[in-house]
Design an enzyme around this catalytic site. Structure first.
Site, PDB file in Angstrom:
ATOM      1  N   ARG A   1       0.813  -1.224   0.000  1.00 18.69           N
ATOM      2  CA  ARG A   1       0.000   0.000   0.000  1.00 18.69           C
ATOM      3  C   ARG A   1       0.850   1.280   0.000  1.00 18.69           C
ATOM      4  NH1 ARG A   1      -4.115  -1.590   3.501  1.00 18.69           N
ATOM      5  NH2 ARG A   1      -5.489  -2.043   1.745  1.00 18.69           N
TER       6      ARG A   1
ATOM      7  N   ARG B   1       7.139  31.694 -17.986  1.00 14.33           N
ATOM      8  CA  ARG B   1       5.962  32.413 -18.476  1.00 14.33           C
ATOM      9  C   ARG B   1       5.879  33.815 -17.863  1.00 14.33           C
ATOM     10  NH1 ARG B   1       1.876  33.089 -22.152  1.00 14.33           N
ATOM     11  NH2 ARG B   1      -0.115  33.589 -21.172  1.00 14.33           N
TER      12      ARG B   1
ATOM     13  N   GLU C   1      -6.770  -0.045  -4.085  1.00 19.07           N
ATOM     14  CA  GLU C   1      -6.043  -0.626  -2.937  1.00 19.07           C
ATOM     15  C   GLU C   1      -6.493  -0.009  -1.611  1.00 19.07           C
ATOM     16  OE1 GLU C   1      -1.852  -1.615  -3.393  1.00 19.07           O
ATOM     17  OE2 GLU C   1      -2.080  -1.324  -5.550  1.00 19.07           O
ATOM     18  N   GLY C   2      -7.798   0.245  -1.525  1.00 15.51           N
ATOM     19  CA  GLY C   2      -8.374   0.793  -0.299  1.00 15.51           C
ATOM     20  C   GLY C   2      -8.538   2.293  -0.404  1.00 15.51           C
TER      21      GLY C   2
HETATM   22  C1  LIG Z   1      -8.175   2.281 -11.716  1.00 15.34           C
HETATM   23  C2  LIG Z   1      -8.612   1.192 -10.802  1.00 15.34           C
HETATM   24  C3  LIG Z   1      -7.915   0.003 -10.793  1.00 15.34           C
HETATM   25  C4  LIG Z   1      -8.322  -1.051  -9.969  1.00 15.34           C
HETATM   26  N1  LIG Z   1      -7.655  -2.249 -10.020  1.00 15.34           N
HETATM   27  C5  LIG Z   1      -8.083  -3.286  -9.254  1.00 15.34           C
HETATM   28  C6  LIG Z   1      -7.447  -4.569  -9.350  1.00 15.34           C
HETATM   29  O1  LIG Z   1      -6.489  -4.748 -10.110  1.00 15.34           O
HETATM   30  N2  LIG Z   1      -7.922  -5.585  -8.596  1.00 15.34           N
HETATM   31  C7  LIG Z   1      -8.981  -5.441  -7.749  1.00 15.34           C
HETATM   32  O2  LIG Z   1      -9.355  -6.409  -7.085  1.00 15.34           O
HETATM   33  N3  LIG Z   1      -9.617  -4.226  -7.644  1.00 15.34           N
HETATM   34  C8  LIG Z   1      -9.194  -3.160  -8.368  1.00 15.34           C
HETATM   35  N4  LIG Z   1      -9.831  -1.946  -8.294  1.00 15.34           N
HETATM   36  C9  LIG Z   1     -10.998  -1.813  -7.438  1.00 15.34           C
HETATM   37  C10 LIG Z   1     -10.755  -0.959  -6.206  1.00 15.34           C
HETATM   38  O3  LIG Z   1      -9.951  -1.641  -5.281  1.00 15.34           O
HETATM   39  C11 LIG Z   1     -12.126  -0.546  -5.649  1.00 15.34           C
HETATM   40  O4  LIG Z   1     -12.667   0.380  -6.591  1.00 15.34           O
HETATM   41  C12 LIG Z   1     -12.041   0.066  -4.272  1.00 15.34           C
HETATM   42  O5  LIG Z   1     -11.700  -0.902  -3.312  1.00 15.34           O
HETATM   43  C13 LIG Z   1     -13.363   0.742  -3.858  1.00 15.34           C
HETATM   44  O6  LIG Z   1     -14.451  -0.066  -4.109  1.00 15.34           O
HETATM   45  P1  LIG Z   1     -15.710   0.516  -4.918  1.00 15.34           P
HETATM   46  O7  LIG Z   1     -15.214   1.157  -6.157  1.00 15.34           O
HETATM   47  O8  LIG Z   1     -16.708  -0.572  -5.066  1.00 15.34           O
HETATM   48  O9  LIG Z   1     -16.291   1.671  -4.002  1.00 15.34           O
HETATM   49  P2  LIG Z   1     -17.270   1.474  -2.742  1.00 15.34           P
HETATM   50  O10 LIG Z   1     -16.747   0.453  -1.806  1.00 15.34           O
HETATM   51  O11 LIG Z   1     -18.658   1.339  -3.230  1.00 15.34           O
HETATM   52  O12 LIG Z   1     -17.102   2.908  -2.047  1.00 15.34           O
HETATM   53  C14 LIG Z   1     -17.698   4.096  -2.573  1.00 15.34           C
HETATM   54  C15 LIG Z   1     -17.427   5.231  -1.599  1.00 15.34           C
HETATM   55  O13 LIG Z   1     -17.961   4.912  -0.305  1.00 15.34           O
HETATM   56  C16 LIG Z   1     -16.951   4.990   0.665  1.00 15.34           C
HETATM   57  N5  LIG Z   1     -17.131   3.965   1.694  1.00 15.34           N
HETATM   58  C17 LIG Z   1     -17.321   2.626   1.535  1.00 15.34           C
HETATM   59  N6  LIG Z   1     -17.418   2.026   2.737  1.00 15.34           N
HETATM   60  C18 LIG Z   1     -17.259   3.001   3.679  1.00 15.34           C
HETATM   61  C19 LIG Z   1     -17.237   3.022   5.089  1.00 15.34           C
HETATM   62  N7  LIG Z   1     -17.365   1.922   5.825  1.00 15.34           N
HETATM   63  N8  LIG Z   1     -17.062   4.208   5.718  1.00 15.34           N
HETATM   64  C20 LIG Z   1     -16.894   5.355   5.007  1.00 15.34           C
HETATM   65  N9  LIG Z   1     -16.902   5.405   3.656  1.00 15.34           N
HETATM   66  C21 LIG Z   1     -17.067   4.234   3.000  1.00 15.34           C
HETATM   67  C22 LIG Z   1     -15.648   4.750  -0.088  1.00 15.34           C
HETATM   68  O14 LIG Z   1     -14.531   5.261   0.605  1.00 15.34           O
HETATM   69  C23 LIG Z   1     -15.923   5.471  -1.382  1.00 15.34           C
HETATM   70  O15 LIG Z   1     -15.673   6.839  -1.219  1.00 15.34           O
HETATM   71  C24 LIG Z   1      -9.435  -0.878  -9.113  1.00 15.34           C
HETATM   72  C25 LIG Z   1     -10.133   0.351  -9.120  1.00 15.34           C
HETATM   73  C26 LIG Z   1      -9.726   1.373  -9.950  1.00 15.34           C
HETATM   74  C27 LIG Z   1     -10.501   2.668  -9.944  1.00 15.34           C
END
Ligand SMILES: Cc1cc2nc3c(=O)[nH]c(=O)nc-3n(C[C@H](O)[C@H](O)[C@H](O)COP(=O)(O)OP(=O)(O)OC[C@H]3O[C@@H](n4cnc5c(N)ncnc54)[C@H](O)[C@@H]3O)c2cc1C
Length: 393
Positions: free
Chosen positions: A240, A265, A361-362
């Site tokens: 991380r 600039r 990654e969180g």
């Molecule tokens: C460019 C990119 C590359 C990625 N690559 C990978 C990969 O290779 N492998 C893989 O497994 N995943 C990958 N991911 C997925 C990534 O790890 C997830 O998008 C991430 O963990 C968040 O999950 P989510 O998008 O479903 O958002 P959600 O979990 O739905 O969260 C949405 C919002 O709610 C907030 N939230 C959620 N729970 C809580 C809580 N308990 N308290 C307060 N706030 C909260 C979050 O912080 C966020 O702001 C990738 C994502 C991106 C954008």
């Protein structure tokens, strides 16, 4: 040469030489490569860059679990090409569970991955299981000595171009994290298919993969029920802080571009650098970058010294550095004015690329829950009298 002086206290002499060498590579080989136009071109570029990283030996610290070298490499590479950094990150995420599990049968993937001959991927997230990843629904069922995987993963970097996937799946409905196992699955395993691209505004191969009765041998299981989840968390815990390093690389490049522009600039008959409001921005950008780098290399140093977990340090490093990098890149765009939003400007590319680092990654919010959880646990242990409350980390 990157600014190693700020973080010198956390580095050994060979790290300083490594920082200079990887920076030289990134400037010479990666910086001149144009940003690929569109998803198909990004997929081709990712494979080409993987070869360059492997041939140069820059991926070797992944197998050695040398966190400071990984951080230095990601910082230099991200400054030159955010896409190349994503390639580096996924080689680490794909191979590290195999390294940590000490699996002999899967060791060849680590060898191939660090040589740049095999592209890795880390398949944890699903459409309905993001931050709450323990709610994943992809299943792994025993079939004699084999396992059969069914389900769909989403937001998977390198989906469709990877050679192997490190996959997390539920072995028993309703067991949550205690049922999750981890497998290594070759991309050509029957029953595993690329289920479509998810296209980002910055080039980064991403998409869905689908398992339909995908049968893998028992040796593909890196960690059984419950241990698979722990292996996933240990991998993320380890790597991380290096997301923070990538953020620092992007921020450093943005600061470099903004500083050069401010000196050159002229408006109202003076260089932008002579205006106090511009100086205030540059001062804040440089200070935040230094603070971010200190947190990143502290986390890597603590881990390299043999700490079992660096949960608190890496959560602080990742959340602070990615949030700071977003602010720094945004200020760089502001200093560049209209040029900063032209699609072919390196700072515009950084602006589109840096955003995802606060999510993958969180997310920042989850990192803050982790930090507060650790803080409160320590306070309770120390008998500070804080009332026992509900915390989710
Ligand atoms: C460019 C990119 C590359 C990625 N690559 C990978 C990969 O290779 N492998 C893989 O497994 N995943 C990958 N991911 C997925 C990534 O790890 C997830 O998008 C991430 O963990 C968040 O999950 P989510 O998008 O479903 O958002 P959600 O979990 O739905 O969260 C949405 C919002 O709610 C907030 N939230 C959620 N729970 C809580 C809580 N308990 N308290 C307060 N706030 C909260 C979050 O912080 C966020 O702001 C990738 C994502 C991106 C954008």
């Amino acid at each position: 040469m990157p600014d190693v002086d700020t973080v010198r206290a956390f580095l050994d002499e060979p790290h300083v030489a490594f920082a200079g060498a990887v920076d030289g590579f990134a400037r010479a080989e990666l910086r001149p490569r144009p940003e690929p136009a569109g998803d198909a071109a990004a997929r081709v570029e990712a494979r080409e860059v993987l070869e360059l990283l492997g041939e140069g030996g820059w991926l070797a610290p992944i197998a050695a679990r040398d966190l400071r070298r990984i951080a230095l490499a990601r910082e230099a590479i991200a400054a030159a090409s955010p896409l190349a950094d994503a390639v580096y990150a996924l080689q680490a995420l794909g191979a590290t569970p195999i390294v940590l599990a000490g699996s002999d049968s899967a060791a060849r993937w680590v060898e191939e991955a660090v040589a740049g001959r095999a592209m890795g991927a880390f398949a944890m997230t699903e459409a309905e299981a993001g931050s709450d990843v323990a709610s994943m629904e992809t299943t792994a069922t025993r079939a004699g000595g084999d396992w059969v995987l069914d389900g769909e993963k989403a937001f998977i970097s390198n989906a469709g171009i990877a050679d192997f996937y490190t996959v997390f799946a539920q072995t028993e409905a309703g067991r949550g994290s205690k049922g999750i196992a981890c497998f290594v699955v070759p991309a050509d395993a029957p029953g595993l298919a690329f289920a479509g691209a998810q296209v980002l505004s910055a080039p980064h191969p991403l998409g869905r993969i689908r398992f339909d009765g995908c049968r893998v041998p028992g040796g593909a299981c890196l960690a059984g029920p419950g241990d698979g989840f722990k292996l996933g968390l240990a991998t993320l815990d380890l790597l991380r802080a290096t997301v923070g390093a990538a953020a620092c690389g992007m921020a450093a490049r943005a600061l470099e571009e903004a500083t050069a522009h401010a000196l050159e600039r002229r408006q109202f008959g003076e260089p932008l650098a002579d205006f106090q409001l511009v100086r205030e921005k540059l001062a804040r950008m440089a200070t935040e970058l230094a603070a971010a780098r200190l947190l990143v290399y502290r986390a890597a140093w603590v881990k390299d010294r043999g700490a079992e977990r660096v949960t608190l340090e890496s959560a602080m490093a990742k959340s602070y550095a990615t949030e700071a990098a977003q602010r720094i890149v945004d200020e760089a765009v502001q200093i560049l004015g209209g040029r900063g939003v032209l699609a072919d400007h390196p700072v515009d590319r950084l602006y589109r690329s840096v955003r995802a680092l606060r999510i993958y990654e969180g997310t920042t919010e989850i990192q803050r829950l982790v930090i507060a959880g650790q803080l409160l646990a320590r306070a309770r242990e120390a008998g500070s009298g804080a009332p026992a409350g509900r915390d989710r980390s």
